[in-house]
Design an enzyme around this catalytic site. Structure first.
Site, PDB file in Angstrom:
ATOM      1  N   ASN A 151       3.210   1.688  -9.657  1.00 38.70           N
ATOM      2  CA  ASN A 151       1.953   1.827 -10.409  1.00 38.70           C
ATOM      3  C   ASN A 151       1.883   3.179 -11.128  1.00 38.70           C
ATOM      4  OD1 ASN A 151       1.189  -0.589  -9.314  1.00 38.70           O
ATOM      5  ND2 ASN A 151      -0.315   0.263  -7.887  1.00 38.70           N
ATOM      6  N   ASP A 210       5.363  -1.550  -5.791  1.00 37.69           N
ATOM      7  CA  ASP A 210       5.677  -0.159  -6.126  1.00 37.69           C
ATOM      8  C   ASP A 210       5.767   0.029  -7.642  1.00 37.69           C
ATOM      9  OD1 ASP A 210       6.177   2.455  -5.528  1.00 37.69           O
ATOM     10  OD2 ASP A 210       8.291   2.173  -5.060  1.00 37.69           O
ATOM     11  N   HIS A 217      -2.868   2.003 -10.746  1.00 40.72           N
ATOM     12  CA  HIS A 217      -3.351   1.300  -9.549  1.00 40.72           C
ATOM     13  C   HIS A 217      -4.336   0.197  -9.945  1.00 40.72           C
ATOM     14  CE1 HIS A 217      -1.227   4.019  -7.045  1.00 40.72           C
ATOM     15  NE2 HIS A 217      -2.023   5.060  -7.225  1.00 40.72           N
ATOM     16  N   GLU A 220      15.088 -12.369   3.189  1.00 42.79           N
ATOM     17  CA  GLU A 220      15.945 -12.157   2.017  1.00 42.79           C
ATOM     18  C   GLU A 220      15.260 -11.087   1.167  1.00 42.79           C
ATOM     19  OE1 GLU A 220      18.893 -13.447   1.398  1.00 42.79           O
ATOM     20  OE2 GLU A 220      18.824 -14.612   3.256  1.00 42.79           O
ATOM     21  N   ARG A 225       4.393   5.167 -12.055  1.00 36.99           N
ATOM     22  CA  ARG A 225       5.352   5.236 -13.169  1.00 36.99           C
ATOM     23  C   ARG A 225       4.880   4.423 -14.363  1.00 36.99           C
ATOM     24  NH1 ARG A 225      10.321   4.092  -9.258  1.00 36.99           N
ATOM     25  NH2 ARG A 225       8.555   3.830  -7.820  1.00 36.99           N
ATOM     26  N   GLU A 251       2.076   6.552   5.458  1.00 38.47           N
ATOM     27  CA  GLU A 251       2.595   7.760   4.812  1.00 38.47           C
ATOM     28  C   GLU A 251       1.826   8.107   3.535  1.00 38.47           C
ATOM     29  OE1 GLU A 251       4.670   5.233   5.966  1.00 38.47           O
ATOM     30  OE2 GLU A 251       5.069   6.417   7.765  1.00 38.47           O
ATOM     31  N   ASN A 252       1.121   7.139   2.980  1.00 34.49           N
ATOM     32  CA  ASN A 252       0.421   7.380   1.705  1.00 34.49           C
ATOM     33  C   ASN A 252      -0.751   8.371   1.831  1.00 34.49           C
ATOM     34  OD1 ASN A 252       0.990   4.000   0.466  1.00 34.49           O
ATOM     35  ND2 ASN A 252       2.094   5.861  -0.034  1.00 34.49           N
TER      36      ASN A 252
END
Ligand code: IPE
Ligand code: IPE
Ligand code: MG
Length: 246
Positions: free
Chosen positions: A28, A26, A43, A213, A30, A73-74
């Protein structure tokens, strides 16, 4: 610097490495925005980060890497961005396939692939077939992937089996259910890494993540390098995985 880190850093314990690492790539957009660039540049830069991580996992002896490339959802993003991503995936596959063969990578795609652009489906099928017998790192790319969608398609497949009388309802256990998921031939992730600080799963590997984890870093995906991965692994090795025991 890169050559120094070619081998597993000394402070990490080879025997306690995660077998399977999953990443939510996550940030790209920003990353690009901070530089005053269009999101798509982020991207494109993100592809390099993924390539580097795959190579690093291979160098350091990690068996499997799964990357979240595109969620169900993208599709809700602007058309231009979605189109760019689909084309990017296709180009990268064509460009990198030869090298993945040389590096003995086994690539697999998971998700609802049947609705992806035809030309991308062709490249996906080709890369999976060609690398099928490779014995190196298992590299899984989640494309048009949604955890709920995956669980639903497994439930439907099992229901059909029951309806046809092939299995009884009480034979449905965790092992059988797992066999109907896209990830049937890879162990569950031991470590989930999410970049850019967001503390959510965003519908990624919901079933498989039961005991992963979770490591979250503020680094944006295009900036995620070997140093960042080293930090994630150090942190992982400090954890006590109890699996409900004491
Ligand atoms: C992740 O980066 C890549 C994909 C979802 C394809 P984003 O595009 O979500 O970047 P941000 O979160 O907007 O910064
Ligand atoms: C998750 O990132 C999906 C991928 C990395 C492919 P998003 O940026 O789409 O997730 P949200 O919208 O922040 O939950
Ligand atoms: Mg995002």
């Amino acid at each position: 610097m890169q050559t120094l880190l070619k081998e597993l850093p000394r402070d990490l314990d080879q025997k306690r490495l995660p077998r399977h690492v999953a990443v939510i790539m996550d940030g790209n957009g920003r990353w690009a925005k901070r530089r005053g660039l269009p999101r798509i540049i982020g991207h494109r830069q993100g592809v390099d980060a993924l390539k580097n991580l795959l190579r690093c996992c291979d160098d350091w002896g990690i068996e499997a890497l799964t990357a979240y490339a595109f969620s169900t959802e993208n599709w809700g993003r602007p058309n231009e961005e979605v189109d760019f991503l689909m084309t990017l995936f296709e180009r990268v596959l064509m460009r990198e396939l030869q090298e993945m063969m040389e590096e003995n990578v086994r690539i697999e795609f998971v998700g609802n692939l049947a609705v992806l652009p035809r030309s991308l489906q062709t490249q996906i099928a080709r890369s999976m077939t060609l690398t099928k017998e490779n014995t190196g790192i298992q590299f899984t790319v989640a494309t048009n992937y949604g955890g709920r969608q995956e669980i639903l398609q497994a439930a439907r497949a099992i229901a059909t089996q029951v309806q046809q009388g092939n299995i009884q309802p009480d034979e449905i256990d965790e092992a059988l259910f797992s066999q109907h998921l896209y990830t049937a031939n890879v162990c569950d992730p031991d470590l989930l890494i999410r970049t850019s600080g967001e503390m959510r799963l965003s519908n990624f590997l919901l079933w498989q993540m039961a005991y992963a984890e979770i490591y979250i870093t503020d680094a944006l995906w295009p900036d995620f390098d070997r140093g960042e991965f080293h930090r994630a692994l150090s942190n992982y090795q400090q954890r006590s995985r109890r699996f409900g025991k004491i």
